[in-house]
Design a protein around this motif. Structure first.
Motif, PDB file in Angstrom:
ATOM      1  N   MET A  99     -25.179  35.318 -29.131  1.00 21.68           N
ATOM      2  CA  MET A  99     -26.129  36.016 -28.316  1.00 21.68           C
ATOM      3  C   MET A  99     -27.594  35.597 -28.451  1.00 21.68           C
ATOM      4  SD  MET A  99     -25.704  40.214 -28.330  1.00 21.68           S
ATOM      5  CE  MET A  99     -27.045  40.478 -27.322  1.00 21.68           C
ATOM      6  N   ALA A 107     -29.515  33.885 -25.341  1.00 22.51           N
ATOM      7  CA  ALA A 107     -30.788  34.228 -24.816  1.00 22.51           C
ATOM      8  C   ALA A 107     -31.871  33.100 -24.659  1.00 22.51           C
ATOM      9  CB  ALA A 107     -31.282  35.290 -26.020  1.00 22.51           C
ATOM     10  N   ILE A 112     -31.027  31.628 -21.667  1.00 23.01           N
ATOM     11  CA  ILE A 112     -31.756  32.321 -20.425  1.00 23.01           C
ATOM     12  C   ILE A 112     -33.317  32.358 -20.476  1.00 23.01           C
ATOM     13  CG2 ILE A 112     -32.319  34.791 -19.506  1.00 23.01           C
ATOM     14  CD1 ILE A 112     -29.362  35.439 -20.545  1.00 23.01           C
ATOM     15  N   GLN A 142     -25.756  35.199 -17.267  1.00 26.13           N
ATOM     16  CA  GLN A 142     -25.786  36.422 -17.200  1.00 26.13           C
ATOM     17  C   GLN A 142     -24.146  37.253 -17.534  1.00 26.13           C
ATOM     18  OE1 GLN A 142     -27.239  37.264 -13.511  1.00 26.13           O
ATOM     19  NE2 GLN A 142     -29.286  38.235 -14.406  1.00 26.13           N
ATOM     20  N   PHE A 180     -23.510  36.534 -21.101  1.00 29.33           N
ATOM     21  CA  PHE A 180     -24.055  37.607 -22.128  1.00 29.33           C
ATOM     22  C   PHE A 180     -23.697  38.955 -22.159  1.00 29.33           C
ATOM     23  CE2 PHE A 180     -28.144  40.139 -23.323  1.00 29.33           C
ATOM     24  CZ  PHE A 180     -28.330  39.360 -24.415  1.00 29.33           C
ATOM     25  N   VAL A 189     -20.610  38.947 -24.142  1.00 26.63           N
ATOM     26  CA  VAL A 189     -20.740  38.928 -25.692  1.00 26.63           C
ATOM     27  C   VAL A 189     -21.433  40.075 -26.260  1.00 26.63           C
ATOM     28  CG1 VAL A 189     -23.040  38.064 -25.783  1.00 26.63           C
ATOM     29  CG2 VAL A 189     -21.131  37.203 -27.606  1.00 26.63           C
ATOM     30  N   ALA A 190     -21.959  40.983 -25.353  1.00 28.99           N
ATOM     31  CA  ALA A 190     -22.529  42.209 -25.601  1.00 28.99           C
ATOM     32  C   ALA A 190     -21.333  43.145 -25.819  1.00 28.99           C
ATOM     33  CB  ALA A 190     -23.421  42.943 -24.370  1.00 28.99           C
TER      34      ALA A 190
END
Lengths: 127, 141
Positions: free
Chosen positions: A22, A26, A29, A96, A99, A102-103
């Motif tokens: 993550m 991040a 991004i 996105q 992400f 993975v969340a």
């Protein structure tokens, strides 16, 4: 302590790896508008395998377990679908999507850990 | 713990996008300015982003590795337009005034791009916060 480690299994390490991934996403991004930035990612499966293999096996109860390395490495550059003019390889929609994925993975690992922890708790309480 | 570093990374990006939005606002606000000399005319400002690398961290950037900072703010190189306006008090001896080289369309696009990037990073912060809270919940009850 060994019992707790065994009960948690590989999921404790998996959680660390997922939060590491993550962080990398991040970073991608955050640098979506930085010229010449190259997006990175980690191959979850190969890193987890390597983490399991690189851990030292203890053959006696007197051996002390080796602590895991915090940074397992294994970062790879992402190959963009479309090249951009300023040399940046971050594709926002891809990032996105990853992400979000993975969340969800993190939450799945958390759920497993949660049930393991409550299992241990029940065993300790004895009811 | 990697999750708390995400806040720093996304935070640095929020900061950088705010600065970008600021320069856009400044460009738009100055788009109507005129001067009597070509080298005094307002030139649109552009921000240049750079990744904060672990080896090149400044002391105040500890823990922000992988984030983004403003490396420099450049002047837009596009040419300055001049306009014949003999009645303008700012006009030079030939009756010309020099306009800012701000293109409103470009600035609007820049503003939208900055705002979208800002939203993306806010979303990253929100998701990370939720996950951190859920991780803390494991040790409860």
């Amino acid at each position: 302590m060994e019992m707790i480690d065994k009960a948690l299994g590989v999921h404790a390490q998996a959680l660390g790896l997922r939060s590491k991934r993550m962080e990398i996403l991040a970073r991608n991004i955050a640098n979506a508008d930085t010229p010449h930035f190259k997006a990175k990612d980690i191959d979850f499966k190969s890193v987890l395998k390597q983490t399991k293999e690189s851990a030292l096996n203890t053959t006696s109860n007197l051996h002390m377990p080796m602590p895991m390395e915090e940074d397992p490495g294994g970062e790879k550059f992402r190959i963009p679908f479309n090249a951009s003019f300023d040399g940046n390889t971050v594709e926002m929609n891809v990032e996105q999507a990853k992400f979000g994925q993975v969340a969800a993975d993190y939450q799945a690992t958390l759920n497993i850990l949660e049930s393991r922890v409550s299992g241990i708790r029940r065993a300790l309480r004895g009811d | 713990m990697a999750l708390d570093r995400i806040f720093n990374i996304a935070g640095s990006a929020l900061n950088a996008q705010t600065t970008r939005m600021n320069t856009t606002a400044s460009n738009l606000a100055n788009s109507g300015t005129v001067t009597g000399k070509e080298n005094e005319a307002f030139r649109a400002k552009r921000t240049v982003f750079k990744t904060i690398l672990e080896q090149q961290q400044k002391p105040h950037e500890q823990g922000f590795a992988g984030g983004v900072r403003i490396e420099k703010i450049l002047d837009d190189p596009s040419p300055i337009r001049k306009m014949s306006e003999p009645n303008n008090p700012m006009a030079d001896k030939d009756g010309y005034v020099y306009l800012a080289n701000v293109n409103e369309m470009t600035e609007m696009v820049e503003m939208m791009a900055a705002s979208r990037s800002y939203q993306n990073n806010v979303e990253v912060v929100n998701t990370t916060r939720q996950m951190l809270m859920r991780t803390i919940d494991i040790i409860k009850t």
